[in-house]
Design an enzyme around this catalytic site. Sequence first.
Site, PDB file in Angstrom:
ATOM      1  N   GLY A  90       5.320  -2.765   6.963  1.00 60.32           N
ATOM      2  CA  GLY A  90       7.820  -3.003   6.857  1.00 60.32           C
ATOM      3  C   GLY A  90       8.266  -2.036   8.259  1.00 60.32           C
ATOM      4  CD  GLU A  91      11.529  -0.765  11.736  1.00 58.20           C
ATOM      5  OE1 GLU A  91      12.621  -0.142  11.161  1.00 58.20           O
ATOM      6  OE2 GLU A  91      11.138  -0.536  12.150  1.00 58.20           O
TER       7      GLU A  91
ATOM      8  CD  GLU B 267      -2.224  -1.106   2.658  1.00 59.41           C
ATOM      9  OE1 GLU B 267      -2.588  -0.272   3.278  1.00 59.41           O
ATOM     10  OE2 GLU B 267      -2.504  -2.373   3.494  1.00 59.41           O
TER      11      GLU B 267
ATOM     12  CB  SER C  39       6.918   3.690  15.946  1.00 61.13           C
ATOM     13  OG  SER C  39       6.823   4.127  14.334  1.00 61.13           O
ATOM     14  CG  LEU C  40       8.859   6.583  22.812  1.00 64.10           C
ATOM     15  CD1 LEU C  40      10.684   5.528  22.935  1.00 64.10           C
ATOM     16  CD2 LEU C  40       9.179   7.992  23.599  1.00 64.10           C
ATOM     17  CG  HIS C  41       4.468   3.985  19.480  1.00 63.85           C
ATOM     18  ND1 HIS C  41       3.493   5.523  19.160  1.00 63.85           N
ATOM     19  CD2 HIS C  41       4.219   3.762  18.383  1.00 63.85           C
ATOM     20  CE1 HIS C  41       3.674   5.291  17.882  1.00 63.85           C
ATOM     21  NE2 HIS C  41       4.070   4.271  17.499  1.00 63.85           N
TER      22      HIS C  41
ATOM     23  CB  CYS D 219       2.343   7.098   3.952  1.00 64.02           C
ATOM     24  SG  CYS D 219       2.707   5.946   5.039  1.00 64.02           S
TER      25      CYS D 219
ATOM     26  CB  CYS E 207       0.096   0.759   8.126  1.00 67.20           C
ATOM     27  SG  CYS E 207       1.487   2.365   7.952  1.00 67.20           S
TER      28      CYS E 207
ATOM     29  CB  CYS F 152       3.438  -2.578  15.919  1.00 64.89           C
ATOM     30  SG  CYS F 152       5.389  -1.712  16.188  1.00 64.89           S
TER      31      CYS F 152
ATOM     32  CB  CYS G 173       5.998  -5.138   9.658  1.00 68.89           C
ATOM     33  SG  CYS G 173       6.824  -4.468  10.869  1.00 68.89           S
TER      34      CYS G 173
ATOM     35  CB  SER H 114       8.904   6.181  10.300  1.00 69.90           C
ATOM     36  OG  SER H 114       7.873   5.416  11.552  1.00 69.90           O
TER      37      SER H 114
ATOM     38  CG  ASN I 165      -5.636   5.061  12.336  1.00 69.08           C
ATOM     39  OD1 ASN I 165      -5.710   5.629  11.911  1.00 69.08           O
ATOM     40  ND2 ASN I 165      -4.618   5.557  12.021  1.00 69.08           N
TER      41      ASN I 165
ATOM     42  CB  CYS J 216       1.047  -1.856  13.260  1.00 72.97           C
ATOM     43  SG  CYS J 216       1.241  -1.522  11.683  1.00 72.97           S
TER      44      CYS J 216
END
Length: 347
Positions: free
Chosen positions: A157-158, A90, A212-214, A103, A331, A114, A110, A189, A288, A117
């Site tokens: 993906g990372e 995507e 990406s801390l969160h 994006c 994502c 997480c 991935c 990211s 999301n 996601c």
Amino acid sequence: MKNLLDYTLEELVLWMKENNESSFRAKQIISWIYKGIKDFKDMRNIPKSLISKLEESFEISFPEIEEVYKSNIDGTEKFLLKFSDGNLIESVLMRYKHGNSICISTQVGCRMGCKFCASTIDGRVRNLTAGEILSEILVVQDYIGERISNVVLMGSGEPLDNYDNVMKFLELVCAEYGLNIGQRHITLSTCGIVPKIYELADKNLNITLAISLHAFSDEKRKEIMPIANKYTIEEILEACRYFINKTNRRVTFEYALVRGVNDTKEDAKALGKLLKGLLCHVNLIPVNEIKESLFKRSSKESIQDFSNVLKKLGIEVTVRREMGSDINAACGQLRRSYINTQKIGGE
């Protein structure tokens, strides 16, 4: 067969020399590629003898647009792209006053796991090559007939889990002979693969690094991000300090706000204390919601309170504007939904 999109100008010049062709032909061929030409025979200023050699050694492989979804809210467009091997990824086009942003994905699926996601639910299928990552931009740019000026590596993906291909992509996308997008218009990211952050810093690029801390504590982060079992927040922050010292670039910390998990005023105070004194910016993201996860987005009041606490502590903060909420723009949502629909239809 090799995809010509994976080649830099220098690599194609070398191929020309090895095949007894004039070096200047390399730039002519590259220019056709970036105009979206998919057939060597359409390269009007290239001799037939060279075209025959190219056809024997290369393919020009762009993904096909499988589906396009356009938001009725803000004009965001989500593209479901299919590669020649049938794999889907995507890309999301976002229109702003300062220009078009995209994006893009760096992997099919991935493996980071997480919990908020959708792209990680079925794991990683494979890495994308540098040319495949680049092709996302070229295909979307050709579709809309407008230039894309900002790139965010934040799709499926990372990026740092596909480090070599992503670094080559950065070389290709910034090249003057290609799309010529400035490094300052690119954001990468990562969920925090510490050794690769150091490697990235040593390249001394002018891109923006987003983490990406969160969460503000390792215990809380482990609840939502498996990578936290490998690298502590302090190790990530130390790598960020190294990146800042090397590049003099501000780091962005992404913080997805999840109702009842990490969105209280106390959480905000702890995050502010953690980041105080660091050259950084916090991007608050209303999470999301995906059907495979129990996570719910924070209320508007909680988001505003969280933001106000950080500001009072001297931390620069913005709340990300939600884009494409009516077209599953998060994502992996669209790819997963499409695959499931195809399975159901085939049964």
